[in-house]
Write a protein that holds these residues in place. Structure first.
Motif, PDB file in Angstrom:
ATOM      1  N   MET A   1       0.812  -1.182   0.000  1.00 35.85           N
ATOM      2  CA  MET A   1       0.000   0.000   0.000  1.00 35.85           C
ATOM      3  C   MET A   1       0.867   1.261   0.000  1.00 35.85           C
ATOM      4  SD  MET A   1      -2.977   1.067  -0.171  1.00 35.85           S
ATOM      5  CE  MET A   1      -4.244   2.100   0.357  1.00 35.85           C
ATOM      6  N   THR A   2       1.970   1.218   0.711  1.00 32.14           N
ATOM      7  CA  THR A   2       2.861   2.375   0.776  1.00 32.14           C
ATOM      8  C   THR A   2       3.391   2.727  -0.611  1.00 32.14           C
ATOM      9  OG1 THR A   2       3.495   1.791   3.024  1.00 32.14           O
ATOM     10  CG2 THR A   2       4.943   3.309   1.847  1.00 32.14           C
ATOM     11  N   ALA A   3       3.759   1.723  -1.384  1.00 28.09           N
ATOM     12  CA  ALA A   3       4.269   1.967  -2.738  1.00 28.09           C
ATOM     13  C   ALA A   3       3.222   2.659  -3.591  1.00 28.09           C
ATOM     14  CB  ALA A   3       4.694   0.653  -3.385  1.00 28.09           C
ATOM     15  N   LEU A   4       1.962   2.253  -3.485  1.00 27.76           N
ATOM     16  CA  LEU A   4       0.894   2.898  -4.244  1.00 27.76           C
ATOM     17  C   LEU A   4       0.690   4.341  -3.820  1.00 27.76           C
ATOM     18  CD1 LEU A   4      -1.852   0.141  -4.464  1.00 27.76           C
ATOM     19  CD2 LEU A   4      -0.535   1.110  -6.335  1.00 27.76           C
TER      20      LEU A   4
END
Length: 120
Positions: A1-4
Protein backbone atom coordinates in the motif's frame (compact mmCIF):
# COMPACT_ATOMS: atom_id res chain seq x y z
CA UNK A 1 0.00 0.00 0.00
CA UNK A 2 2.86 2.38 0.78
CA UNK A 3 4.27 1.97 -2.74
CA UNK A 4 0.89 2.90 -4.24
CA UNK A 5 0.56 5.95 -2.03
CA UNK A 6 3.98 7.18 -3.13
CA UNK A 7 3.33 6.93 -6.89
CA UNK A 8 2.72 10.32 -8.50
CA UNK A 9 -0.60 10.58 -10.36
CA UNK A 10 1.07 11.24 -13.73
CA UNK A 11 3.14 8.08 -13.41
CA UNK A 12 0.00 6.06 -12.71
CA UNK A 13 -1.85 7.63 -15.66
CA UNK A 14 1.04 6.90 -18.02
CA UNK A 15 1.18 3.28 -16.92
CA UNK A 16 -2.55 2.68 -17.51
CA UNK A 17 -2.73 0.58 -20.71
CA UNK A 18 -5.82 2.39 -22.05
CA UNK A 19 -5.80 5.78 -23.81
CA UNK A 20 -6.08 8.71 -21.36
CA UNK A 21 -6.41 12.42 -22.19
CA UNK A 22 -6.71 15.53 -19.99
CA UNK A 23 -8.20 18.65 -21.60
CA UNK A 24 -8.04 22.13 -20.07
CA UNK A 25 -11.01 24.48 -19.97
CA UNK A 26 -9.28 26.57 -22.66
CA UNK A 27 -8.96 23.64 -25.08
CA UNK A 28 -5.33 22.88 -24.37
CA UNK A 29 -4.20 19.29 -23.98
CA UNK A 30 -2.74 19.00 -20.49
CA UNK A 31 -1.84 15.33 -20.46
CA UNK A 32 -1.83 12.30 -22.72
CA UNK A 33 -0.44 8.88 -22.14
CA UNK A 34 1.38 6.94 -24.82
CA UNK A 35 -1.69 4.72 -25.43
CA UNK A 36 -3.77 7.75 -26.49
CA UNK A 37 -0.93 9.19 -28.58
CA UNK A 38 -0.53 5.84 -30.36
CA UNK A 39 -4.28 5.65 -31.03
CA UNK A 40 -4.10 8.95 -32.96
CA UNK A 41 -0.75 8.15 -34.61
CA UNK A 42 1.35 10.67 -32.71
CA UNK A 43 4.09 10.89 -30.16
CA UNK A 44 2.89 12.16 -26.74
CA UNK A 45 4.67 15.51 -27.19
CA UNK A 46 2.87 16.00 -30.53
CA UNK A 47 -0.51 15.50 -28.84
CA UNK A 48 0.44 17.98 -26.10
CA UNK A 49 1.07 20.61 -28.79
CA UNK A 50 -2.49 20.20 -30.14
CA UNK A 51 -5.77 21.70 -29.00
CA UNK A 52 -9.17 20.10 -28.43
CA UNK A 53 -10.55 21.19 -31.80
CA UNK A 54 -7.52 19.69 -33.59
CA UNK A 55 -8.20 16.25 -32.12
CA UNK A 56 -11.98 16.01 -31.84
CA UNK A 57 -13.52 15.76 -35.31
CA UNK A 58 -16.74 17.79 -35.66
CA UNK A 59 -17.22 18.37 -31.93
CA UNK A 60 -20.19 20.59 -31.04
CA UNK A 61 -19.46 24.25 -30.39
CA UNK A 62 -20.14 25.78 -26.99
CA UNK A 63 -18.95 28.61 -24.80
CA UNK A 64 -17.81 26.05 -22.23
CA UNK A 65 -15.42 23.43 -23.52
CA UNK A 66 -15.85 21.35 -20.39
CA UNK A 67 -19.61 21.20 -20.99
CA UNK A 68 -18.86 19.88 -24.51
CA UNK A 69 -16.59 17.20 -23.06
CA UNK A 70 -19.27 16.29 -20.53
CA UNK A 71 -21.91 16.14 -23.29
CA UNK A 72 -19.72 13.69 -25.24
CA UNK A 73 -19.23 11.41 -22.22
CA UNK A 74 -20.10 7.75 -22.77
CA UNK A 75 -20.53 8.41 -26.49
CA UNK A 76 -18.57 7.37 -29.56
CA UNK A 77 -16.45 10.34 -30.59
CA UNK A 78 -14.46 10.89 -33.76
CA UNK A 79 -10.79 11.73 -33.28
CA UNK A 80 -8.47 12.88 -36.02
CA UNK A 81 -5.53 10.57 -36.67
CA UNK A 82 -2.23 12.11 -37.74
CA UNK A 83 -2.66 10.56 -41.20
CA UNK A 84 -5.99 12.38 -41.67
CA UNK A 85 -8.23 9.40 -41.03
CA UNK A 86 -10.90 9.29 -38.33
CA UNK A 87 -10.57 7.12 -35.21
CA UNK A 88 -13.87 6.29 -33.55
CA UNK A 89 -13.63 5.75 -29.81
CA UNK A 90 -15.92 5.47 -26.82
CA UNK A 91 -15.08 8.29 -24.40
CA UNK A 92 -15.72 7.94 -20.68
CA UNK A 93 -17.14 10.53 -18.36
CA UNK A 94 -14.53 12.79 -16.84
CA UNK A 95 -12.84 11.27 -13.83
CA UNK A 96 -12.63 14.82 -12.47
CA UNK A 97 -16.13 16.12 -11.70
CA UNK A 98 -16.02 18.91 -9.12
CA UNK A 99 -17.70 22.13 -10.21
CA UNK A 100 -14.49 24.13 -9.81
CA UNK A 101 -12.24 21.73 -11.78
CA UNK A 102 -10.52 23.42 -14.71
CA UNK A 103 -9.93 20.27 -16.76
CA UNK A 104 -11.53 17.01 -17.83
CA UNK A 105 -9.79 13.64 -17.69
CA UNK A 106 -11.23 10.87 -19.85
CA UNK A 107 -10.29 7.40 -21.01
CA UNK A 108 -11.04 6.02 -24.47
CA UNK A 109 -11.76 2.67 -26.08
CA UNK A 110 -10.82 2.52 -29.76
CA UNK A 111 -13.82 1.13 -31.66
CA UNK A 112 -12.61 1.88 -35.19
CA UNK A 113 -11.85 -1.68 -36.24
CA UNK A 114 -14.91 -3.12 -34.52
CA UNK A 115 -17.25 -0.59 -36.16
CA UNK A 116 -15.57 -1.09 -39.53
CA UNK A 117 -16.09 -4.86 -39.32
CA UNK A 118 -19.74 -4.32 -38.41
CA UNK A 119 -20.14 -2.07 -41.44
CA UNK A 120 -20.93 1.16 -39.59
Amino acid sequence: MTALQELPALVVLERIPVPVLAIGHDGSILFTNSAFAEMVGCEPDEVLALRFEQIFHEAPESESLLSVVNALANMVVELLHKDGSVVRALMSRSAVRRADDQFALAVFQDLTEQLWQEGR
